[in-house]
Design a protein around this motif. Structure first.
Motif, short mmCIF file in Angstrom:
data_model
loop_
_atom_site.label_atom_id
_atom_site.label_comp_id
_atom_site.label_asym_id
_atom_site.label_seq_id
_atom_site.Cartn_x
_atom_site.Cartn_y
_atom_site.Cartn_z
N LYS A 132 0.81 -1.22 0.00
CA LYS A 132 0.00 0.00 0.00
C LYS A 132 0.85 1.27 0.00
CE LYS A 132 -4.40 0.62 -0.24
NZ LYS A 132 -5.42 0.49 0.65
N ALA A 133 2.10 1.16 0.50
CA ALA A 133 2.99 2.33 0.55
C ALA A 133 4.41 1.84 0.76
CB ALA A 133 2.58 3.27 1.69
N ILE A 134 5.36 2.76 0.47
CA ILE A 134 6.78 2.49 0.72
C ILE A 134 7.27 3.59 1.66
CG2 ILE A 134 9.09 2.45 -0.33
CD1 ILE A 134 7.60 1.74 -3.02
N ILE A 135 7.93 3.20 2.75
CA ILE A 135 8.53 4.19 3.65
C ILE A 135 10.05 4.11 3.51
CG2 ILE A 135 8.80 4.98 6.04
CD1 ILE A 135 6.09 3.63 6.67
N ALA A 136 10.62 5.15 2.92
CA ALA A 136 12.09 5.23 2.77
C ALA A 136 12.61 6.34 3.67
CB ALA A 136 12.46 5.49 1.32
N VAL A 137 13.79 6.13 4.22
CA VAL A 137 14.33 7.01 5.27
C VAL A 137 15.67 7.60 4.83
CG1 VAL A 137 14.93 7.11 7.73
CG2 VAL A 137 13.32 5.36 6.92
N HIS A 138 15.89 8.88 5.16
CA HIS A 138 17.21 9.50 4.96
C HIS A 138 17.97 9.36 6.28
CE1 HIS A 138 15.53 11.40 1.37
NE2 HIS A 138 14.67 12.08 2.09
N LEU A 139 18.69 8.25 6.42
CA LEU A 139 19.32 7.93 7.71
C LEU A 139 20.45 8.88 8.06
CD1 LEU A 139 18.27 5.51 9.23
CD2 LEU A 139 20.24 4.22 8.47
N TYR A 140 20.44 9.36 9.28
CA TYR A 140 21.49 10.25 9.80
C TYR A 140 21.65 11.51 8.95
CZ TYR A 140 22.39 5.98 12.33
OH TYR A 140 22.21 4.85 13.11
N GLY A 141 20.61 11.81 8.16
CA GLY A 141 20.65 13.00 7.30
C GLY A 141 21.10 12.71 5.89
N MET A 142 21.55 11.48 5.62
CA MET A 142 22.04 11.16 4.27
C MET A 142 20.87 10.84 3.34
SD MET A 142 24.73 10.82 2.44
CE MET A 142 26.11 10.61 3.57
N PRO A 143 20.73 11.61 2.26
CA PRO A 143 19.60 11.35 1.36
C PRO A 143 19.65 9.94 0.78
CG PRO A 143 20.64 13.46 0.84
CD PRO A 143 21.54 12.75 1.82
N PHE A 144 18.47 9.32 0.67
CA PHE A 144 18.43 8.01 -0.02
C PHE A 144 18.54 8.24 -1.52
CE2 PHE A 144 13.80 8.78 1.12
CZ PHE A 144 13.29 8.99 -0.17
N LYS A 145 18.70 7.16 -2.27
CA LYS A 145 18.86 7.27 -3.73
C LYS A 145 17.50 7.61 -4.33
CE LYS A 145 23.00 4.50 -4.14
NZ LYS A 145 23.70 3.37 -4.76
N ALA A 146 17.17 8.88 -4.27
CA ALA A 146 15.80 9.31 -4.57
C ALA A 146 15.38 8.98 -6.01
CB ALA A 146 15.65 10.80 -4.28
N ASP A 147 16.25 9.22 -6.98
CA ASP A 147 15.85 8.95 -8.38
C ASP A 147 15.40 7.50 -8.54
OD1 ASP A 147 16.28 11.49 -9.21
OD2 ASP A 147 18.18 11.08 -10.26
N GLU A 148 16.22 6.59 -8.02
CA GLU A 148 15.94 5.16 -8.19
C GLU A 148 14.68 4.75 -7.41
OE1 GLU A 148 18.91 6.52 -7.68
OE2 GLU A 148 20.54 5.25 -8.39
N ILE A 149 14.59 5.21 -6.17
CA ILE A 149 13.45 4.80 -5.32
C ILE A 149 12.14 5.36 -5.90
CG2 ILE A 149 12.41 5.03 -3.00
CD1 ILE A 149 14.89 3.24 -2.87
N ILE A 150 12.18 6.62 -6.32
CA ILE A 150 10.95 7.24 -6.87
C ILE A 150 10.56 6.53 -8.17
CG2 ILE A 150 10.04 9.36 -7.94
CD1 ILE A 150 11.72 10.90 -5.79
N ALA A 151 11.55 6.20 -9.01
CA ALA A 151 11.24 5.53 -10.29
C ALA A 151 10.53 4.19 -10.02
CB ALA A 151 12.52 5.30 -11.08
N ILE A 152 11.00 3.45 -9.01
CA ILE A 152 10.37 2.15 -8.71
C ILE A 152 8.96 2.37 -8.16
CG2 ILE A 152 10.51 0.12 -7.20
CD1 ILE A 152 13.63 0.43 -7.44
N ALA A 153 8.82 3.34 -7.25
CA ALA A 153 7.50 3.61 -6.67
C ALA A 153 6.51 3.98 -7.78
CB ALA A 153 7.60 4.75 -5.65
N LYS A 154 6.98 4.78 -8.75
CA LYS A 154 6.09 5.20 -9.86
C LYS A 154 5.77 4.01 -10.76
CE LYS A 154 6.29 10.07 -10.40
NZ LYS A 154 7.40 10.83 -9.82
#
Ligand SMILES: Cc1ncc(COP(=O)(O)O)c(C=O)c1O
Length: 377
Positions: A132-154
């Motif tokens: 139903k949803a994906i929860i991705a976290v920017h751990l310790y302030g480090m951005p996650f691989k947003a392009d890749e994660i967003i592309a998969i979610a889309k």
């Protein structure tokens, strides 16, 4: 030398917090609404840019809970969540009677691995269960691989919840963390880069989502002169006093980011010639971390040290340090949960340590940290 406790991350006031709090008292806005709440939301909207709408809430956990409710997560649903995180990322899934599905990290950002994410989605779809949803976290302030994660979610049409609790002030490809999710959340807990003593926010590109969040956070009152309710509500709004602290903290956010980044540089310099110790830093110029916490990893064979030995030595010197987040799939409370990945997050947990990272650490405190580490050589 002074031997007072050196904390991992303690509140750092900018100077004008008391003025905002006094104003709340002077005008009798001592309530979970008022001009500071609206003002704090506007400050955050302006800071994040990208046309974001922000609802100020009582905690980041409350924001995650409301995000799941707004996305329609219900009993029996499955929600994918980064395993390597603080438990507050996952607990709200269970508040909704849904089931967390945990996904391993990758080694560059320590965040959700896009490969394992896709593997998890495919495996769940094969079982007839669309997450139903994906929860991705920017751990310790480090951005996650947003392009890749967003592309998969889309690609799989699954909404993304961006847990930016630790990452206010971080950017990915020049865009602020807190603007990447279908719904994003922030935390202003006492240990975060800015604090309201306790507080959080939900950020979204949709005005209607902000309105829904505020409606749910204020007991879901229908429009009527009497108290009427057509849905279950929550008491999750931020108080006007806390929001006043937040307004003052926003004035120093950029300074705090720079000071925390300086702490990361301090550790990079300290461990420069130390074989087997690596400081967690950005994998490329696309990533800009607020370095909320600075962390190191030890290769015991090379350094002769493990993270627990260092932690105990620092503790003796009244210096706080802490193992990295223990992955959720290893937590007793989630022992039945499904997990997709290998042993990346387990390896990080076994070898990593968070070090004092506050924007308020003095030169003397840094010297005490330096001396304590030199004693280990
Ligand atoms: C990754 C992460 N998610 C969620 C939260 C929850 O935020 P809060 O403490 O404001 O409820 C925190 C911090 O506490 C966190 O570090």
């Amino acid at each position: 030398m002074n031997n007072t406790k050196i904390w991992l991350s303690s509140p750092h006031m900018g100077g004008s917090e008391q003025t905002f709090v006094d104003e709340a008292f002077a005008t009798n806005w001592v309530a979970p609404l008022g001009p500071h709440v609206n003002g704090f939301e506007q400050d955050l909207e302006q800071y994040l840019g990208e046309g974001m709408h922000v609802a100020a809430l009582s905690s980041g956990t409350a924001a995650l809970h409301l995000a799941l409710i707004i996305l329609g997560v219900k009993s029996g649903d499955e929600v994918i969540c980064q395993s390597m995180t603080f438990s507050a990322s996952a607990n709200p899934i269970v508040y909704q009677g849904a089931t967390p599905i945990f996904v391993d990290s990758e080694l560059e950002t320590w965040n959700m691995c896009p490969i394992y994410l896709e593997e998890a989605i495919k495996a769940r779809l094969a079982k007839g269960k669309k997450p139903k949803a994906i929860i991705a976290v920017h751990l310790y302030g480090m951005p996650f691989k947003a392009d890749e994660i967003i592309a998969i979610a889309k690609r799989y049409e699954i909404p993304l919840i961006e847990d930016s609790a630790e990452a206010l002030g971080s950017t990915y490809k020049g865009k602020k963390c807190g603007t990447f999710g279908d719904i994003s959340i922030l935390s202003f807990n006492g240990n975060k880069i800015i604090t309201t003593s306790g507080g959080g926010a939900l950020a979204t590109k949709e005005r209607s989502t902000k309105e829904k969040a505020i409606f749910l956070a204020t007991q879901a009152r229908d429009k009527a002169p009497h108290y009427q309710h057509s849905s279950i509500g929550y008491n999750y709004r931020l108080s006007n006093i806390c929001a006043g602290i937040g307004r003052a903290q926003m004035q120093v956010l950029d300074d705090h980011v720079q000071l925390r980044r300086n702490m990361n540089q301090f550790y990079s310099d300290l461990f420069m010639d130390w074989e087997g110790v690596s400081v967690f830093t950005e994998p490329s110029s696309a990533f800009y971390s607020n370095h909320w916490l600075s962390c190191i990893r030890m290769d015991e064979a090379l350094s002769g040290l493990n993270s627990e030995k260092i932690r105990l030595h620092l503790e003796k010197n009244n210096i706080e340090s802490r193992p990295l987040w223990k992955p959720m799939h290893l937590q007793p409370v989630f022992k039945e949960a499904l997990y997709y990945g290998a042993s990346v997050s387990e390896g990080l947990f076994a070898t990593g340590l968070c070090l004092p990272s506050g924007s308020n650490l003095t030169l003397e405190e840094k010297q005490r940290i330096r001396v304590a580490f030199k004693q280990l050589v």
